[in-house]
Design a protein around this motif. Sequence first.
Motif, PDB file in Angstrom:
ATOM      1  N   HIS A   1      33.054  58.219  26.065  1.00 12.40           N
ATOM      2  CA  HIS A   1      33.457  57.495  27.276  1.00 12.40           C
ATOM      3  C   HIS A   1      34.850  57.910  27.741  1.00 12.40           C
ATOM      4  N   ASP A   2      35.779  58.048  26.783  1.00 12.80           N
ATOM      5  CA  ASP A   2      37.166  58.354  27.127  1.00 12.80           C
ATOM      6  C   ASP A   2      37.424  59.854  27.336  1.00 12.80           C
ATOM      7  N   ILE A   3      36.451  60.682  26.983  1.00 14.07           N
ATOM      8  CA  ILE A   3      36.515  62.145  27.115  1.00 14.07           C
ATOM      9  C   ILE A   3      37.710  62.736  26.355  1.00 14.07           C
ATOM     10  N   PHE A   4      37.614  62.703  25.042  1.00 14.43           N
ATOM     11  CA  PHE A   4      38.609  63.363  24.203  1.00 14.43           C
ATOM     12  C   PHE A   4      38.178  64.799  23.925  1.00 14.43           C
TER      13      PHE A   4
ATOM     14  N   LYS B   1      29.001  63.333  30.147  1.00 13.80           N
ATOM     15  CA  LYS B   1      29.687  63.025  28.896  1.00 13.80           C
ATOM     16  C   LYS B   1      28.809  63.325  27.684  1.00 13.80           C
ATOM     17  N   LYS B   2      29.378  64.059  26.742  1.00 15.39           N
ATOM     18  CA  LYS B   2      28.660  64.434  25.529  1.00 15.39           C
ATOM     19  C   LYS B   2      29.588  64.307  24.337  1.00 15.39           C
ATOM     20  N   ILE B   3      29.003  64.331  23.149  1.00 16.54           N
ATOM     21  CA  ILE B   3      29.809  64.296  21.931  1.00 16.54           C
ATOM     22  C   ILE B   3      30.458  65.653  21.686  1.00 16.54           C
ATOM     23  N   THR B   4      31.462  65.645  20.839  1.00 14.07           N
ATOM     24  CA  THR B   4      32.129  66.883  20.434  1.00 14.07           C
ATOM     25  C   THR B   4      31.396  67.491  19.230  1.00 14.07           C
ATOM     26  N   PRO B   5      31.683  68.757  18.878  1.00 11.37           N
ATOM     27  CA  PRO B   5      31.046  69.333  17.674  1.00 11.37           C
ATOM     28  C   PRO B   5      31.383  68.550  16.408  1.00 11.37           C
ATOM     29  N   GLY B   6      32.620  68.035  16.317  1.00  7.14           N
ATOM     30  CA  GLY B   6      32.967  67.219  15.151  1.00  7.14           C
ATOM     31  C   GLY B   6      32.127  65.960  15.070  1.00  7.14           C
ATOM     32  N   ALA B   7      31.873  65.331  16.221  1.00  5.47           N
ATOM     33  CA  ALA B   7      31.038  64.130  16.240  1.00  5.47           C
ATOM     34  C   ALA B   7      29.615  64.449  15.809  1.00  5.47           C
ATOM     35  N   HIS B   8      29.119  65.620  16.197  1.00  6.78           N
ATOM     36  CA  HIS B   8      27.771  66.005  15.763  1.00  6.78           C
ATOM     37  C   HIS B   8      27.717  66.100  14.240  1.00  6.78           C
TER      38      HIS B   8
END
Length: 451
Positions: free
Chosen positions: A46-49, A276-283
């Motif tokens: 949501h916050d786009i980090f 908006k998508k997750i980052t590779p770390g979040a995956h």
Amino acid sequence: MKKIVIIATMVLIIGACSTEQNDGPIDITPDELHASVDKVTEIMVHDIFSPPVASRIFAYPNIAAYEIVARYNDEYRSLVGQVRDLTPIPEADSTKAINYELAALVAHMEMNKRLIFSEDRMEALRDSLYGIYESKNPTLFKASKDYGLEVADHIGEWMNKDNYAQTRTMPKFTVDADDPTRWQPTPPAYMDGIEPHWNKIRPFVIDSAQQFKPAPPPEFSMEEGSDFYKELKEVYDVSQRITAEGDSSEELQIAQFWDCNPYVSVTRGHLMFATKKITPGAHWMGITKIAAKNTDSDFGRTLYAYTKASIAMADAFISCWDEKYRSNLIRPETLINQHIDDSWQPVLQTPPFPEYTSGHSVVSGAAAVALTDIFGDNFAFDDDTEVPFGLPIRSFDSFNQAADEAAISRMYGGIHYRVAIEVGVEQGRDLGEFVVDNLDMKVENDLADNR
């Protein structure tokens, strides 16, 4: 008189029942920890980090929670003396009963809240859990919560010395438009290069950002027989083939599955907005969750897995970003548009930072080594991490197989040369092995030794 006696007796009985109901144990399960990780992942979307910043957001809450568990659970060892500049957390008040897993969860949620923008979203999860725990045992809950917050303050002070705040005020990356080898902002948003000073962030385990400096990319040359030109042409040819095959292309499906780009810009007429998508770390945090659930890991082992994986990935981003802004290599999209096909677009949107080495490759290599160390090689799993984003489940026979697929997905997506992928995976695995070899976190053998 009888009525008074009966009423008094009932009051005593109700009071006794109330005391029993509010003086019981508070059971903390891995599900609450998963919920905290899932919630901060949702908030980061949501916050786009950016991917590097997201890796920092994962690492500190896990360490805060882990240090509590390690202090009061003999199965685990503290990270003090193993992670750079970390000092022992405060001791709990010995006169008070404390649920240390609850305290760890409190510290985890509190650190999450401090690291994101949309604090109210984390507070909503926190308050819902707090209400449940407090109703079971107010005294135990308060003592545990207070200790968790005290530890969060301690870890927060350590975190605030990692140079992150200083990098917020450092100058933007300067693009050298006159040098044909150097990175240029790419369409459609032509964003500035993100986190050009990430190599100044304090590492967790590695000695420095330069410790795993990879070999440089091939010498830049647009002559058709050169190694560099062959790398560029391969990206173009693969992209042309898989887009012609369409949805039936396995390579296309792989590229889309591992996209994990929080900066995708979409243009509709005069409007531009971000998907908006997750980052590779979040995956990879999602894969850690899958592994923990598949092995019925308890709270301590689940936290141990999250912590080791997140530390490896945080250091991997520091190492990778150090190389990105040193080599400062131009992306395939820019060169293909200039020299081969001016209407060509990559399958995936090119992220806003230099090309070499591939971030997905470095981070996936490091994460796979950390998880293999915990859960063993040949650990088969079904990866449903991307289902919330409309992508199907993919199955893997091991973490290393998943890492290899994540890496090559970047060439299928048209955003990396093969050399950035192959060297990047090696860089990540070497770094991951160093992290694993230098973190002595578990007293007993890991599942990896018992499979």
